[in-house]
Design a protein around this motif. Structure first.
Motif, short mmCIF file in Angstrom:
data_model
loop_
_atom_site.label_atom_id
_atom_site.label_comp_id
_atom_site.label_asym_id
_atom_site.label_seq_id
_atom_site.Cartn_x
_atom_site.Cartn_y
_atom_site.Cartn_z
N ASP A 13 -13.37 -34.66 -4.69
CA ASP A 13 -14.54 -35.48 -4.39
C ASP A 13 -14.12 -36.91 -4.08
O ASP A 13 -13.19 -37.44 -4.68
N GLY A 14 -14.81 -37.51 -3.13
CA GLY A 14 -14.53 -38.89 -2.76
C GLY A 14 -15.13 -39.86 -3.76
O GLY A 14 -15.65 -39.44 -4.80
N PRO A 15 -15.05 -41.13 -3.45
CA PRO A 15 -14.53 -41.70 -2.20
C PRO A 15 -13.00 -41.70 -2.14
O PRO A 15 -12.33 -41.49 -3.15
N PHE A 16 -12.51 -41.95 -0.94
CA PHE A 16 -11.07 -41.93 -0.69
C PHE A 16 -10.62 -43.27 -0.09
O PHE A 16 -11.34 -43.89 0.69
N ALA A 17 -9.40 -43.64 -0.44
CA ALA A 17 -8.71 -44.74 0.25
C ALA A 17 -7.78 -44.13 1.29
O ALA A 17 -6.99 -43.24 0.97
N THR A 18 -7.89 -44.58 2.53
CA THR A 18 -7.00 -44.15 3.60
C THR A 18 -6.27 -45.38 4.10
O THR A 18 -6.91 -46.37 4.48
N PRO A 106 -11.75 -38.88 3.95
CA PRO A 106 -10.51 -39.46 4.49
C PRO A 106 -10.69 -39.80 5.98
O PRO A 106 -11.22 -39.00 6.75
N GLN A 107 -10.21 -40.96 6.37
CA GLN A 107 -10.35 -41.43 7.75
C GLN A 107 -9.07 -41.09 8.52
O GLN A 107 -8.21 -41.94 8.76
N LEU A 108 -8.95 -39.84 8.91
CA LEU A 108 -7.70 -39.35 9.50
C LEU A 108 -7.80 -39.06 10.99
O LEU A 108 -6.93 -38.41 11.56
N GLY A 109 -8.83 -39.56 11.64
CA GLY A 109 -8.97 -39.32 13.07
C GLY A 109 -7.79 -39.83 13.88
O GLY A 109 -7.29 -39.12 14.77
N ALA A 110 -7.32 -41.05 13.60
CA ALA A 110 -6.20 -41.61 14.36
C ALA A 110 -4.93 -40.79 14.13
O ALA A 110 -4.17 -40.52 15.08
N TYR A 111 -4.67 -40.40 12.89
CA TYR A 111 -3.49 -39.60 12.58
C TYR A 111 -3.55 -38.24 13.27
O TYR A 111 -2.56 -37.79 13.87
N LEU A 112 -4.71 -37.59 13.25
CA LEU A 112 -4.84 -36.27 13.86
C LEU A 112 -4.76 -36.35 15.38
O LEU A 112 -4.23 -35.43 16.02
N ARG A 113 -5.25 -37.43 15.97
CA ARG A 113 -5.09 -37.60 17.41
C ARG A 113 -3.62 -37.71 17.78
O ARG A 113 -3.17 -37.15 18.78
N GLU A 114 -2.87 -38.46 16.98
CA GLU A 114 -1.44 -38.57 17.25
C GLU A 114 -0.76 -37.21 17.14
O GLU A 114 0.04 -36.82 17.99
N ARG A 115 -1.10 -36.48 16.08
CA ARG A 115 -0.52 -35.15 15.90
C ARG A 115 -0.87 -34.23 17.07
O ARG A 115 -0.02 -33.48 17.56
N GLY A 301 -15.46 -40.46 17.25
CA GLY A 301 -16.79 -39.91 17.41
C GLY A 301 -17.70 -40.30 16.26
O GLY A 301 -17.24 -40.73 15.20
N GLN A 302 -18.98 -40.12 16.47
CA GLN A 302 -19.95 -40.43 15.43
C GLN A 302 -19.77 -39.47 14.25
O GLN A 302 -19.64 -38.26 14.44
N ASP A 303 -19.74 -40.02 13.03
CA ASP A 303 -19.61 -39.21 11.80
C ASP A 303 -18.35 -38.34 11.85
O ASP A 303 -18.32 -37.23 11.32
N GLU A 304 -17.31 -38.85 12.48
CA GLU A 304 -16.11 -38.05 12.76
C GLU A 304 -15.41 -37.55 11.50
O GLU A 304 -15.02 -36.38 11.43
N ALA A 305 -15.24 -38.43 10.51
CA ALA A 305 -14.48 -38.04 9.32
C ALA A 305 -15.15 -36.88 8.59
O ALA A 305 -14.48 -35.93 8.16
N ARG A 306 -16.47 -36.94 8.45
CA ARG A 306 -17.18 -35.86 7.74
C ARG A 306 -17.09 -34.57 8.52
O ARG A 306 -16.90 -33.49 7.94
N ALA A 310 -15.51 -30.91 7.55
CA ALA A 310 -16.31 -29.69 7.63
C ALA A 310 -15.63 -28.64 8.49
O ALA A 310 -15.65 -27.44 8.18
N ALA A 311 -15.02 -29.07 9.60
CA ALA A 311 -14.32 -28.13 10.48
C ALA A 311 -13.09 -27.54 9.80
O ALA A 311 -12.79 -26.35 9.95
N ALA A 312 -12.37 -28.37 9.06
CA ALA A 312 -11.20 -27.87 8.34
C ALA A 312 -11.59 -26.84 7.29
O ALA A 312 -10.86 -25.87 7.03
N GLN A 313 -12.75 -27.03 6.69
CA GLN A 313 -13.22 -26.12 5.64
C GLN A 313 -13.43 -24.71 6.17
O GLN A 313 -13.26 -23.73 5.43
N ILE A 314 -13.74 -24.57 7.46
CA ILE A 314 -13.99 -23.25 8.03
C ILE A 314 -12.86 -22.84 8.98
O ILE A 314 -13.06 -22.01 9.88
#
Length: 345
Positions: A13-18, A106-115, A301-306, A310-314
């Motif tokens: 459970d959050g919150p998280f520091a990124t 977690p705010q990992l959009g930038a990291y995942l884009r790089e990957r 994107g809007q609401d990207e982190a959430r 959610a996508a990773a969960q499925i």
């Protein structure tokens, strides 16, 4: 690409520091430089509401004994109130620089884009006796990570062709030695490929060595083979030429990947198996319908982190496109979109 990097974070459970620390050239005062950068980010997190337990856990993860490695490789870290959940190299090839976030996800959009825009390459620089094998993770801008090992063939026979007039048996022994060495190298490559599952296999080195090795490659490696006659491992000039060639290959692969995702997305839209916009993507995630979450290559994107969580969960994958998207986010679905999804797009 898969969203496996997020899975260890899903049960917390959050919150998280990124935290993002950009990589840079190692310096003699690395500890001082990292301390200054981290102190600024630490203050930002504290002002945003991060608790002291989280900050102390990040202190221990960042201010390590070998601080030059942190400076050279960069870092992306995620921590909750208990511990650091993620701590991995971050090269910031997108130029994002240092950043800190305190949020529910977690705010990992930038990291995942790089990957997603990087290419995992298995590289063989070969001759008739052996090969230098490298695992290179690269982007168009630069090499992100590199591991190397040398492999020698098991044949002790000479591999050079005999001079004119020499006995044909000597030539046969030379040919057999080259084939034996190539077979040994190919077997080593297969073992590495099964373990690492590279995106691309790059074959470099002298012509005779490449030719012999090419014939012994498994179908799996032949399918992802890119052959080059540029560069090698003989000297700095050859290394630089090879590095440039790997950058070119990485750029071409990334461009093709973006194009492939765009093509899949357009085809899915034509068959009512895609949605755009944060609201529609959220509904698709609730239904377990997302096959591939689609993001813009640069813009969050809007609401990207959430929605990433959610996508990773499925067990969804991630794809990038360079075209504009509604709310900067979309999804390719596993089945035809029901009315409640299409009515919201």
């Amino acid at each position: 690409m898969t969203l496996d990097a997020l899975k260890p974070l899903l049960d917390t459970d959050g919150p998280f520091a990124t935290v993002y620390l950009e990589s840079g050239s190692p310096t003699e005062d690395a500890e001082h430089q990292i301390r200054l950068r981290w102190d600024q980010l630490r203050t930002q997190l504290a002002e945003a509401g991060a608790d002291e337990t989280t900050l102390e856990a990040l202190d221990a993860a960042i201010m390590v004994e070998d601080i030059t490695e942190v400076q050279a490789d960069g870092r992306v870290l995620v921590a909750d109130a208990q511990k650091v959940l993620m701590n991995t190299a971050w090269d910031a090839t997108l130029g994002a620089g240092d950043a800190a976030h305190w949020a529910d996800h977690p705010q990992l959009g930038a990291y995942l884009r790089e990957r997603a825009s990087s290419v995992d390459m298995l590289v063989a620089i070969t001759d008739q006796e052996g090969a230098v094998l490298r695992r290179v993770v690269a982007s168009q801008e630069q090499t992100l990570n590199e591991l190397e090992r040398e492999v020698s063939g098991s044949s002790n026979a000479p591999v050079q062709k005999p001079t004119e007039g020499a006995f044909s048996t000597i030539q046969n022994r030379s040919d057999e030695a080259v084939k034996r060495n190539a077979k040994d190298i190919a077997e080593s490559l297969d073992r590495i490929a099964r373990r690492r599952r590279p995106d691309v296999f790059v074959l470099a080195g002298e012509v005779q060595g490449r030719s012999a090795l090419r014939e012994g490659l498994s179908p799996e490696l032949q399918e992802i083979l890119v052959e080059t006659d540029r560069g090698g491992a003989e000297d700095d000039g050859a290394e630089e030429a090879l590095s440039q060639e790997l950058g070119r290959i990485a750029a071409a692969y990334a461009e093709q990947s973006v194009g492939d995702t765009h093509g899949r997305f357009e085809q899915a839209k034509a068959h009512n198996q895609a949605v755009e916009g944060a609201e529609a993507v959220a509904r698709a995630a609730q239904m377990g319908a997302i096959d591939t979450l689609v993001l813009h290559t640069e813009h969050p994107g809007q609401d990207e982190a959430r929605l990433l969580a959610a996508a990773a969960q499925i067990d969804s994958s991630l794809g990038l496109v360079s075209s504009e998207l509604q709310d900067g986010i979309a999804a390719i679905l596993r089945f035809e979109a029901p009315d409640e999804l299409t009515s919201s797009t």
